[in-house]
Design a protein around this motif. Structure first.
Motif, short mmCIF file in Angstrom:
data_model
loop_
_atom_site.label_atom_id
_atom_site.label_comp_id
_atom_site.label_asym_id
_atom_site.label_seq_id
_atom_site.Cartn_x
_atom_site.Cartn_y
_atom_site.Cartn_z
N SER A 133 0.92 -1.07 -0.10
CA SER A 133 0.13 -0.05 -0.25
C SER A 133 0.82 1.32 0.09
O SER A 133 2.18 1.12 0.49
CB SER A 133 -0.96 -0.23 1.16
OG SER A 133 -0.06 0.35 2.26
N LEU A 134 0.35 2.37 -0.46
CA LEU A 134 1.02 3.73 -0.41
C LEU A 134 1.30 3.73 0.99
O LEU A 134 2.35 4.48 1.17
CB LEU A 134 0.04 4.60 -1.14
CG LEU A 134 0.60 6.11 -1.28
CD1 LEU A 134 1.91 6.16 -1.66
CD2 LEU A 134 -0.12 7.40 -1.85
N ASP A 135 0.42 3.79 1.97
CA ASP A 135 0.85 4.07 3.31
C ASP A 135 2.00 3.45 3.82
O ASP A 135 2.94 4.07 4.49
CB ASP A 135 -0.52 3.83 4.34
CG ASP A 135 -1.60 4.72 3.98
OD1 ASP A 135 -1.15 5.90 3.75
OD2 ASP A 135 -2.70 4.52 4.64
N TYR A 155 7.71 14.15 -3.60
CA TYR A 155 7.96 12.57 -3.38
C TYR A 155 6.97 11.92 -3.09
O TYR A 155 6.88 10.58 -3.36
CB TYR A 155 8.98 12.39 -2.29
CG TYR A 155 10.40 12.84 -2.78
CD1 TYR A 155 11.22 12.20 -3.62
CD2 TYR A 155 10.94 14.09 -2.25
CE1 TYR A 155 12.62 12.49 -3.85
CE2 TYR A 155 12.30 14.56 -2.51
CZ TYR A 155 13.14 13.75 -3.37
OH TYR A 155 14.16 13.86 -3.87
N ASP A 156 5.68 12.46 -2.64
CA ASP A 156 4.42 11.63 -2.61
C ASP A 156 3.78 11.47 -3.66
O ASP A 156 3.00 10.62 -3.95
CB ASP A 156 3.41 12.62 -1.42
CG ASP A 156 2.71 11.71 -0.58
OD1 ASP A 156 3.29 10.82 0.12
OD2 ASP A 156 1.50 11.74 -0.36
N GLN A 157 4.32 12.00 -4.79
CA GLN A 157 3.80 11.61 -6.32
C GLN A 157 4.89 11.02 -7.13
O GLN A 157 4.51 10.13 -7.92
CB GLN A 157 3.53 13.22 -6.93
CG GLN A 157 2.53 13.67 -6.33
CD GLN A 157 2.11 14.99 -7.16
OE1 GLN A 157 2.97 16.07 -7.42
NE2 GLN A 157 0.95 15.27 -7.55
N PRO A 160 4.64 6.72 -6.62
CA PRO A 160 3.40 6.19 -7.20
C PRO A 160 3.78 6.30 -8.84
O PRO A 160 3.33 5.60 -9.25
CB PRO A 160 2.36 7.18 -6.71
CG PRO A 160 2.75 7.38 -5.28
CD PRO A 160 4.11 7.90 -5.31
N LEU A 161 4.22 7.60 -9.40
CA LEU A 161 4.27 7.71 -10.84
C LEU A 161 5.33 6.59 -11.33
O LEU A 161 5.04 6.00 -12.28
CB LEU A 161 4.83 9.09 -11.14
CG LEU A 161 5.04 9.52 -12.30
CD1 LEU A 161 3.93 9.27 -13.41
CD2 LEU A 161 5.46 10.77 -12.43
N ILE A 162 6.26 6.34 -10.56
CA ILE A 162 7.44 5.43 -11.10
C ILE A 162 6.69 3.96 -11.06
O ILE A 162 7.01 3.12 -12.05
CB ILE A 162 8.66 5.35 -10.47
CG1 ILE A 162 9.28 6.83 -10.55
CG2 ILE A 162 9.72 4.45 -10.93
CD1 ILE A 162 10.39 7.02 -9.51
#
Length: 402
Positions: A133-135, A155-157, A160-162
């Motif tokens: 999970s992202l968390d 960095y929070d984007q 997930p983008l990669i």
């Protein structure tokens, strides 16, 4: 005693050095309370007399930046540039770069400043698309030595983008992300004594990661770090450390941040920026032999070494010394990235949702009490309320500076 390096802009400082912590007071979320920030570095009067600047050399030849950086991988194993220091224009450029269809054909790894190497196995699984999970993945960039990492919307984007880009790629071309920050386990740091037993040798750790995971394996990598970590010809920078064994492998890019801002030389900022007015944005120029290289060598550093120690009354005493070694010149970097006039560069706001995560905020407070020495910058939570947060990376020019 704590030492950090601070990048100076008028009325605006940005942390580039060792983690000194957050001083988050303990009242409830509805009643933020903060002690006053440490004083900014001393700034010379901007109207002080200075010698005229008459740089010599050839005119730089600007090239479209995305293609120029991708082409650099034909000649170098590593391209290194800044990221994630609240510079919205730079971060947006990086997103454009890694979304370019040619990027996965050129680059094996992305090595980041905001990543705790303790969590490399977790990061590998997340980036590869496993059931993480992202968390859970946020441990990688929220549990570093750098306060700005955990409150960075960039960095929070980025991670997930990669991960999503990798979903579109065949297995041999999937991008790996490597964490460059020291393997600090905050769950085992309960007091200041525990903290002092940790190894905060950030540049040494970055160099080890690069040597073991990239250079020894002849992989290609994009490095995303504060530019101070990337300088050639500086023995204590991460690049300077690994270049003793792997010289000539790295192409270092510095972003245009104005000329002499925050110093008496800023009166020359606009006149020299006018020479760049016809350059496309974004564009990249190599420095060697150009008037731009000569100009940068003649400008003073805007970086200060900050030393903080306890005084006899128990209060912190902070002193600043100009750092004339670590600055952008044709010796320390190879190329110059132009994204437009420095005074128009936008600052990235801290996303509100980060400080609405009460569990994380309480953890930041816990760490602040342990460290007991604040750096106030991107990590200051009051910025989320837009009271003091500038929309621009640099303050406006002084009156009469044209």
């Amino acid at each position: 005693m704590h030492i950090a390096r601070m990048k100076l802009a008028i009325g605006h400082t940005r942390c580039l050095g060792l983690f000194l912590g957050l001083a988050l007071a303990a009242p409830p979320m509805s009643a933020w309370a903060f002690p006053p920030p440490p004083p900014p570095p001393p700034r010379p009067a901007t109207n002080a007399p200075v010698k005229p600047l008459t740089p010599e050399g050839a005119n730089p030849s600007p090239k479209p930046a995305i293609q120029a950086i991708l082409s650099a991988f034909d000649h170098y194993e590593v391209v290194a540039m800044s990221a994630g220091h609240a510079d919205k224009d730079m971060d947006d450029f990086i997103f454009r770069l890694i979304r370019n269809p040619a990027f996965p054909e050129k680059v094996d790894d992305i090595v980041v400043e905001c990543g705790n190497s303790l969590y490399q196995p977790l990061l590998d699984r997340y980036i590869a698309g496993a059931d993480v999970s992202l968390d859970d993945a946020r441990k990688v960039w929220r549990n570093t030595t750098q306060p700005m990492c955990g409150v960075s919307g960039f960095y929070d984007q980025l991670f997930p983008l990669i991960r999503r880009i990798n979903r579109t790629l065949p297995e041999p071309r999937k991008i790996r992300v490597l964490a460059g920050d020291p393997p600090i386990d905050w769950s085992k740091i309960r007091n200041h004594a525990d903290l002092m037993r940790q190894d905060f040798s950030r540049d040494a750790n970055i160099a080890r990661v690069m040597e073991r995971q990239v250079l020894s394996k002849h992989r290609t990598a994009l490095m995303l770090f504060g530019v101070d970590h990337l300088f050639h010809d500086v023995k204590d920078s991460a690049v300077g450390k690994y270049e003793r064994k792997y010289p000539g492998k790295t192409f270092v890019v510095a972003k245009h941040d104005g000329f002499g801002l925050g110093t008496p030389y800023e009166k020359y900022d606009r006149p020299f920026e006018k020479r760049m007015a016809s350059w496309p944005s974004p564009s990249l120029v190599t420095l060697k032999g150009t008037w731009l290289a000569d100009l940068l060598s003649k400008l003073p550093s805007t970086t200060y070494s900050m030393t903080t120690k306890k005084g006899p009354n128990g209060h912190d005493i902070t002193t600043y010394v100009p750092n004339d070694i670590d600055k952008v010149t044709a010796k320390t970097v190879d190329a110059y990235l132009y994204l437009g006039p420095a005074r128009l560069a936008l600052s990235e706001a801290i996303p509100a949702y980060i400080f609405l995560d009460t569990k994380y905020v309480h953890e930041l407070r816990r760490r602040a009490r342990i460290v007991d020495n604040p750096v106030y910058d991107q990590s200051l939570p009051s910025h989320v309320f837009d009271t003091d947060h500038s929309r621009f990376l640099h303050a406006p020019p002084p009156a009469g500076s044209d």
